[in-house]
Scaffold this motif. Structure first.
Motif, short mmCIF file in Angstrom:
data_model
loop_
_atom_site.label_atom_id
_atom_site.label_comp_id
_atom_site.label_asym_id
_atom_site.label_seq_id
_atom_site.Cartn_x
_atom_site.Cartn_y
_atom_site.Cartn_z
N ARG A 168 0.81 -1.21 0.00
CA ARG A 168 0.00 0.00 0.00
C ARG A 168 0.85 1.27 0.00
NH1 ARG A 168 -5.28 -0.47 1.29
NH2 ARG A 168 -5.32 1.59 2.28
N ARG A 172 0.97 4.14 -2.76
CA ARG A 172 0.67 5.54 -2.44
C ARG A 172 1.80 6.46 -2.89
NH1 ARG A 172 -0.80 4.67 2.30
NH2 ARG A 172 -3.06 4.84 2.09
N VAL A 178 -5.04 5.37 -3.44
CA VAL A 178 -5.29 4.17 -2.64
C VAL A 178 -6.68 4.19 -2.02
CG1 VAL A 178 -4.53 2.87 -0.62
CG2 VAL A 178 -2.84 3.84 -2.19
#
Length: 297
Positions: A168, A172, A178
């Motif tokens: 993640r 990002r 996201v």
């Protein structure tokens, strides 16, 4: 009942609900198989379970007003997913805490709503455990259209979903949205759950979302192959499960899930690389190699 008898019943006009149930079960299994790969990859099994609870008030409202169950469940699930995404931005609360609050509340709201409707006990059982009878023809088109849209969106956002699932923070930093990708995946999971509820039931729908994808993950290390295997496993489980349930008068939702679970257990033992037997052979082989090396030294 033989397979020939089952096929004959599928084409019997007096049993028109049977082919409709088969088509919906297979279509929803295929959709859940694809979306379930992202759920398994991200370790989001709790999300799948929570979404299954979240769609319940929408189903209840649709039942009370005699509306479309798929549309009602989808609206409720999407609204709840948006609430979770917004409230999860407060870092004082973990995401799983917010999920637990809203999805449990949504399910409780569905119980209250449906309890005010005539035929409460029967309708509640149908929602929770599924039913192959009484599926209207228009639901075939609804499931087909919704399923096609889900698969199309998953195809278009596949690279982004994979990037967010694997890392993640990296996604990002690469500029990917996201938050909105999370929303998109929540929505896809919601709709996949809704179109499966009528056949498999609210309680067991998580298995249709998770089990085929988890089974496929045991069989391959490649995501592309996994996303092909999962819907095949799900669709085959739906077909075999419906055949068994019709032959021996078993609950169709439970039978489909048991078939999928049986396939998972078999693969757990015999998967070529990640199965229990393969790992045992690998340990034996490594021990023998160490013994040979030690003897040579």
């Amino acid at each position: 009942m033989s397979i020939v008898d089952f096929i004959t019943d599928l084409f019997n006009p007096a049993l028109s609900f049977l082919p409709k149930a088969l088509v919906i079960a297979v279509m929803s299994s295929i959709v859940c198989g694809v979306i379930g790969c992202y759920v398994v990859l991200r370790g989001m099994a709790f999300i799948g379970d929570a979404v299954a609870h979240a769609v319940f008030p929408g189903l209840a409202v649709a039942f009370v007003i005699q509306g479309n169950l798929v549309l009602g469940g989808a609206v409720a699930g999407v609204l709840t997913a948006l609430l979770v995404a917004v409230f999860s931005q407060n870092r004082r609360l973990t995401e799983d805490s917010v999920i637990g609050i809203f999805f449990a509340g949504a399910f409780a709201l569905g119980i209250v709503i449906i309890s005010r409707a005539p035929g409460y006990a029967g309708s509640l059982q149908q929602f929770l455990f599924g039913s192959i009878v009484g599926i209207p023809v228009e639901d075939l088109y609804t499931v087909a259209i919704a399923g096609t849209i889900i698969l199309l969106i998953a195809f278009l956002l596949h690279k982004e979903f994979v990037a967010v699932s694997l890392d993640r923070e990296m996604a990002r930093s690469a500029g990917l949205p996201v938050f909105w990708l999370d929303i998109a995946l929540y929505v896809l999971v919601t709709i996949a759950v809704v179109i499966s509820v009528q056949t498999i039931g609210n309680i067991l729908v998580l298995a249709l979302l998770i089990t085929p994808a988890a089974t496929a993950r045991l069989l391959t290390d490649r995501l592309s192959v996994m996303m092909l295997l999962a819907p095949v496993i799900g669709g085959a489980s739906a077909l075999v499960g419906l055949y068994i349930s019709w032959s021996w008068d078993f609950p169709v939702g439970g039978t489909i899930v048991l078939v999928a679970t049986a396939v998972f257990l078999v693969c757990w033992f015999v998967a070529p690389r990640h199965g229990l037997l393969a790992k045992a052979r690998g340990r034996v082989l490594r021990r023998r190699v160490r013994e040979v090396v030690a003897a040579d030294v």
